[in-house]
Design a protein around this motif. Structure first.
Motif, short mmCIF file in Angstrom:
data_model
loop_
_atom_site.label_atom_id
_atom_site.label_comp_id
_atom_site.label_asym_id
_atom_site.label_seq_id
_atom_site.Cartn_x
_atom_site.Cartn_y
_atom_site.Cartn_z
N ALA A 272 0.85 -1.20 0.00
CA ALA A 272 0.00 0.00 0.00
C ALA A 272 0.88 1.24 0.00
O ALA A 272 1.70 1.44 0.90
CB ALA A 272 -0.91 0.00 1.22
N LEU A 273 0.74 2.05 -1.03
CA LEU A 273 1.52 3.28 -1.16
C LEU A 273 0.58 4.46 -1.38
O LEU A 273 -0.32 4.40 -2.20
CB LEU A 273 2.50 3.18 -2.33
CG LEU A 273 3.58 2.12 -2.24
CD1 LEU A 273 4.34 2.03 -3.54
CD2 LEU A 273 4.53 2.43 -1.09
N ASP A 274 0.82 5.53 -0.66
CA ASP A 274 0.10 6.78 -0.83
C ASP A 274 0.91 7.64 -1.80
O ASP A 274 2.12 7.46 -1.93
CB ASP A 274 0.01 7.46 0.55
CG ASP A 274 -0.86 8.67 0.56
OD1 ASP A 274 -0.36 9.76 0.17
OD2 ASP A 274 -2.03 8.57 0.94
N LEU A 275 0.28 8.58 -2.47
CA LEU A 275 1.02 9.46 -3.38
C LEU A 275 2.09 10.25 -2.65
O LEU A 275 3.10 10.65 -3.24
CB LEU A 275 0.08 10.42 -4.10
CG LEU A 275 -0.76 9.82 -5.21
CD1 LEU A 275 -1.72 10.85 -5.77
CD2 LEU A 275 0.13 9.28 -6.31
N SER B 159 3.74 9.05 0.07
CA SER B 159 4.69 8.15 0.73
C SER B 159 6.11 8.48 0.26
O SER B 159 6.33 8.73 -0.92
CB SER B 159 4.38 6.69 0.39
OG SER B 159 3.15 6.30 0.90
N SER C 83 8.83 11.41 -3.02
CA SER C 83 7.46 10.92 -2.93
C SER C 83 7.09 10.09 -4.16
O SER C 83 7.70 10.22 -5.22
CB SER C 83 6.48 12.08 -2.78
OG SER C 83 6.39 12.80 -4.00
N LYS D 167 3.19 3.06 -8.77
CA LYS D 167 3.04 2.35 -7.49
C LYS D 167 3.39 0.87 -7.64
O LYS D 167 4.01 0.29 -6.76
CB LYS D 167 1.62 2.50 -6.95
CG LYS D 167 1.33 3.88 -6.41
CD LYS D 167 -0.11 3.95 -5.90
CE LYS D 167 -0.45 5.29 -5.35
NZ LYS D 167 -1.83 5.35 -4.82
N THR E 17 9.94 2.34 2.38
CA THR E 17 8.88 3.32 2.28
C THR E 17 8.50 3.84 3.64
O THR E 17 8.59 3.13 4.64
CB THR E 17 7.63 2.73 1.57
OG1 THR E 17 6.63 3.73 1.47
CG2 THR E 17 7.09 1.53 2.30
N PRO F 117 5.31 6.09 5.33
CA PRO F 117 4.01 6.71 5.04
C PRO F 117 4.07 8.21 5.34
O PRO F 117 4.89 8.67 6.15
CB PRO F 117 3.04 5.99 5.97
CG PRO F 117 3.87 5.38 7.03
CD PRO F 117 5.24 5.16 6.45
N PRO F 118 3.20 8.98 4.69
CA PRO F 118 3.20 10.42 4.92
C PRO F 118 2.76 10.74 6.35
O PRO F 118 1.96 10.00 6.92
CB PRO F 118 2.21 10.97 3.89
CG PRO F 118 1.32 9.82 3.58
CD PRO F 118 2.17 8.59 3.73
N TYR G 238 0.67 13.06 8.38
CA TYR G 238 -0.37 14.08 8.29
C TYR G 238 -0.41 14.83 9.61
O TYR G 238 -0.59 14.25 10.66
CB TYR G 238 -1.74 13.45 8.00
CG TYR G 238 -1.84 12.86 6.62
CD1 TYR G 238 -1.88 13.70 5.51
CD2 TYR G 238 -1.89 11.50 6.42
CE1 TYR G 238 -1.97 13.18 4.23
CE2 TYR G 238 -1.99 10.96 5.15
CZ TYR G 238 -2.03 11.81 4.06
OH TYR G 238 -2.11 11.29 2.80
#
Length: 123
Positions: free
Chosen positions: A33-36, A38, A67, A83, A97, A99-100, A102
């Motif tokens: 699972a990757l966020d934009l 990340s 990122s 991704k 990786t 995660p961002p 927030y």
């Protein structure tokens, strides 16, 4: 037309000669699972097996934290394809990786209202 070793295969008139989902062998879902947002970073481990030129370009870009969105922009590939490529590199241990982080809740009503007010003032 650029040579095969000169980055993505592009033709000035036709555009990309290799379709984006061909790069990921038709896969549309990454195994990780990757966020934009990340952050990706090369671990220094050498990946085993065959990697395509886009994998190698992504790995080179990730020598410094970057990122997922930035990698996609540099590779000129859709985020979904990027991704998948990055997840391949994470799976073989070549990338790590993060995660961002927030600092606020993106669906905070007061934040959304402030953005809306700012947009209305601009119109």
């Amino acid at each position: 037309m650029t040579a095969a070793g000169d980055g993505p295969w592009l033709d000035d008139a036709a555009g990309r000669l290799v379709r984006p989902y061909t790069v990921s062998n038709g896969r549309t879902r990454p195994s990780t699972a990757l966020d934009l947002l990340s952050q990706m970073r090369a671990t220094g481990a050498t990946p085993l097996g065959y990697l395509g030129p886009e994998h190698n370009q992504a790995l080179e870009l990730c020598r410094v934290p970057v990122s997922v969105a930035e990698v996609a922009a540099h590779l000129k590939l859709p985020a979904a394809v990027t991704k998948v490529l990055l997840a391949d590199l994470v799976d073989c241990g070549a990338l790590s990786t993060k995660p961002p982080a927030y600092h606020h809740i993106p669906t905070d009503r007061s934040l959304l209202e402030a953005v809306l007010d700012g947009l209305r003032r601009q119109l």
